[in-house]
Write an enzyme that holds these catalytic residues in place. Structure first.
Site, PDB file in Angstrom:
ATOM      1  N   GLN A 141      46.937  60.759  33.575  1.00 45.03           N
ATOM      2  CA  GLN A 141      46.382  59.508  33.055  1.00 45.03           C
ATOM      3  C   GLN A 141      47.378  58.756  32.164  1.00 45.03           C
ATOM      4  O   GLN A 141      46.994  58.097  31.203  1.00 45.03           O
ATOM      5  CB  GLN A 141      45.071  59.769  32.305  1.00 45.03           C
ATOM      6  N   MET A 515      29.935  30.116  46.981  1.00 47.40           N
ATOM      7  CA  MET A 515      31.031  29.159  46.879  1.00 47.40           C
ATOM      8  C   MET A 515      32.033  29.358  48.001  1.00 47.40           C
ATOM      9  O   MET A 515      32.582  28.384  48.540  1.00 47.40           O
ATOM     10  CB  MET A 515      31.721  29.278  45.520  1.00 47.40           C
TER      11      MET A 515
END
Length: 648
Positions: A141, A515
């Site tokens: 990580q 849209m």
């Protein structure tokens, strides 16, 4: 010796201890770096924090306990922490703060960081990082979040020593809220979190060269007043920077003193009440015809905290072609970036306008005021003739569903006047900006520059937390969202319920990415590639010949699964009853699934990259071209414009 660039920052950090970080300060209270972070946030006056824990930030979360002075909101995804902090910041004017872990936790924050950077929202984003010795080793990580966010952040820090934490956080908080507000990343190594230090407050900030200009310098105010004195068609073009500067009073006074009309960008909706006759509304791609015409025909354009965004200007070279320009902005990088000004004014909007208004009054006392009646007559004629309506035959649903514009108008009409309105991104966002009656500043929260779908729900939660904190919950929060946008962060219904954030959610469910579908209809030969969501439209014929809806998801059941109230409306009667019920519930979130027409379109519209003169009020009606033709000035097409390379 050259310092490492941000993208080289990790390789520039030593992988072994050299002894240079030996503790030399022994004044103050001894504690760990993680404890110092919590204490610093408290001393900065931070009262609410959003986030999600993880391994590399666990020392900080271990230091957060029942005695911690700020309230923590646990989200279900790190991106939501950032958007919630944005909503909180816009609603309250405070700095939004979030704390997440390293690696994917930090990279999940990149979208809200970019969003806050585009919309000038003050954030402090604290990310965990692996220990100093593990940096550059591809540790578990590990991600270079300083480098990854460098293009979209106002400033960033990589903290390797516990003793630096109070100073860095004090600087980050100041940088985020001062000048042009924006996001600041503090990447906190585990080494710094677990190391010991001596805490003292206040801290002396070390920010050489950072001194934002707030007051106008030189003769620019007199130069601006002189241009006003020479203008028969002035216009105040007000952007989000004016809202961030809390300049509502000053903008209204400037309009009153000069007689100039006001047009706003999307982020500035509400800065001046819609009931103010000087306010022509929003301009640009989906703005009112009167507002867009005012920008195209003015002889003096006063840009106030605005950045000449492409959605406002259309084709930049054709924007306000006859106007001289006064540009007021606290960020000198915005001055002249897209349009060269005749009078550039760097400074805080509220401060500059406060100083400019007396200068204009002095000029008027000497030379008098020009007659702006012809200017106003022409604009009022456009305002009266080309209102935002949806009563044409082509606006009527062909499938018996609701008109989304009607739903938005009813939400506005039945809402508390103090309501904070939040939206996702898409058609619903434009209808909300057009049709909601805005009467108060800081009552509109939306993702403007980046256009982040999924912004709505977490931002509404943040606004609700802010409303409870600063206004005793007396400002209700309504979220207007689309079914597509809502699903991107719908897991935050859990956060809303468990955090006691009674947001009211109106989903304009048209079963498509609305849209995108509108653009496919107008510019892509009605090829509806991958825009049908089938979340309220899919049917299965039963043996008896009836049809059944398959809702994937079923938004009512989804709301109920998270402990919220779920309602659905197919008819106008059901819609009105659902809105009334939602307004009466204040102890938990309420979601209403409004079934609306998928082929409804947002009008007016300027095609991307086209001149604003080509604004289409309705298909086949381009009033500015027609008016120009009558005057022999401009000629053009009568359609909706053409597809350009300006992007969606």
């Amino acid at each position: 010796m050259a310092l490492p660039t941000p993208l080289q920052a990790f390789s520039g950090v030593p992988k072994t201890h050299t002894g240079n970080d030996k503790q030399t300060i022994i004044d103050g209270e001894k504690m760990t770096g993680a404890q110092a972070l919590v204490r610093t946030l408290e001393d900065l006056g931070v009262q609410d924090v959003f986030g999600l824990p993880g391994g590399a930030i666990l020392p900080v979360y271990h230091a957060i306990n029942d005695k911690t002075k700020f309230r923590f909101t646990l989200v279900r995804h790190e991106q939501a922490a950032g958007h919630a902090a944005e909503g909180y910041a816009v609603a309250t004017g405070r700095v939004g703060v979030c704390i997440v872990t390293s690696g994917p936790g930090a990279t999940n924050m990149i979208t809200p960081i970019a969003d806050a950077n585009m919309d000038s929202v003050p954030l402090v984003v604290i990310t965990g990082q692996v220990g100093v010795n593990a940096i550059g080793t591809d540790a578990f990580q590990e991600a270079d979040i300083v480098g990854a966010t460098y293009p979209v952040v106002k400033h960033s820090y990589l903290v390797t020593r516990a003793q630096d934490i109070p100073r860095v956080l004090a600087e980050a908080h100041y940088i985020a809220r001062s000048g042009r507000p924006g996001p600041v990343v503090v990447d906190l190594t585990k080494t710094a979190q677990t190391g010991e230090m001596y805490y003292s407050w206040p801290q002396r900030m070390i920010l050489p060269g950072y001194n934002p200009t707030t007051k106008a310098h030189g003769r620019v105010l007199a130069d601006a007043a002189r241009l006003f004195a020479q203008s028969y068609r002035p216009l105040l073009y007000v952007g989000g920077g004016a809202a961030r500067s809390n300049a509502s009073k000053e903008v209204a006074e400037l309009a009153e003193v000069t007689g100039a009309p006001i047009v706003t960008t999307l982020p500035a909706r509400g800065i001046v009440p819609d009931s103010n006759p000087k306010n022509l509304g929003m301009l640009g791609m989906h703005g009112t015809v009167a507002a867009t015409a005012a920008a195209q025909r003015c002889d003096l354009l006063v840009a106030i905290g605005a950045r000449f965004d492409d959605r406002v200007t259309g084709k930049l070279s054709a924007f306000a072609p006859s106007a001289r320009v006064i540009h007021i902005d606290i960020d000198p990088a915005e001055i002249g970036k897209n349009r060269a000004p005749d009078v550039p004014i760097v400074g805080d909007v509220a401060t500059v306008l406060h100083d400019l208004i007396p200068e204009i009054k002095r000029s008027q006392a000497i030379g008098g005021k020009l007659n702006l009646k012809p200017w106003w007559d022409s604009l009022n004629a456009l305002r009266e003739q080309y209102t935002i309506t949806y009563d044409e035959p082509q606006d009527q649903p062909t499938d018996g569903s609701l008109q989304p514009q009607w739903v938005v108008e009813q939400l506005s009409a039945k809402a508390d006047p103090a309501t904070i309105w939040v939206t996702g991104v898409g058609q619903h966002q434009m209808w909300a900006a057009q049709l909601i009656d805005f009467e108060k500043p800081h009552s509109w929260i939306s993702s403007g520059g980046l256009g982040t779908m999924g912004f709505g729900l977490p931002a509404a939660i943040g606004a609700s937390v802010g409303s409870a904190r600063d206004f005793g919950g007396k400002k209700p929060v309504w979220l207007i969202d689309g079914d597509g946008s809502f699903q991107m962060c719908s897991e935050e219904l859990a956060t809303a319920f468990l955090d006691h954030a009674p947001v009211k959610i109106a989903i304009l469910n048209n079963s498509v990415y609305g849209m995108v579908r509108q653009w496919q209809t107008l510019f892509y030969q009605q090829h509806y590639s991958q825009t049908n969501l089938l979340d309220g439209e899919a049917r299965s014929e039963q043996e008896e010949g009836t049809a059944e809806f398959f809702d994937v998801p079923d938004f009512v059941k989804l709301a109920e699964a998270y402990g919220c109230v779920g309602l659905r409306a197919f008819t106008e009667e059901e819609a009105l009853a659902a809105i009334d019920k939602a307004n009466s519930i204040n102890d938990r979130p309420v979601l209403i699934d409004f079934r609306v027409w998928k082929d409804a379109m947002v009008w007016p519209m300027v095609a991307a990259g086209a001149s604003n003169d080509e604004v289409t009020y309705r298909p086949g009606t381009q009033p500015l071209l027609r008016h120009a033709d009558e005057n022999g000035a401009v000629s053009g097409s009568t359609g909706v414009g053409t597809l350009s390379d300006a992007g969606f």
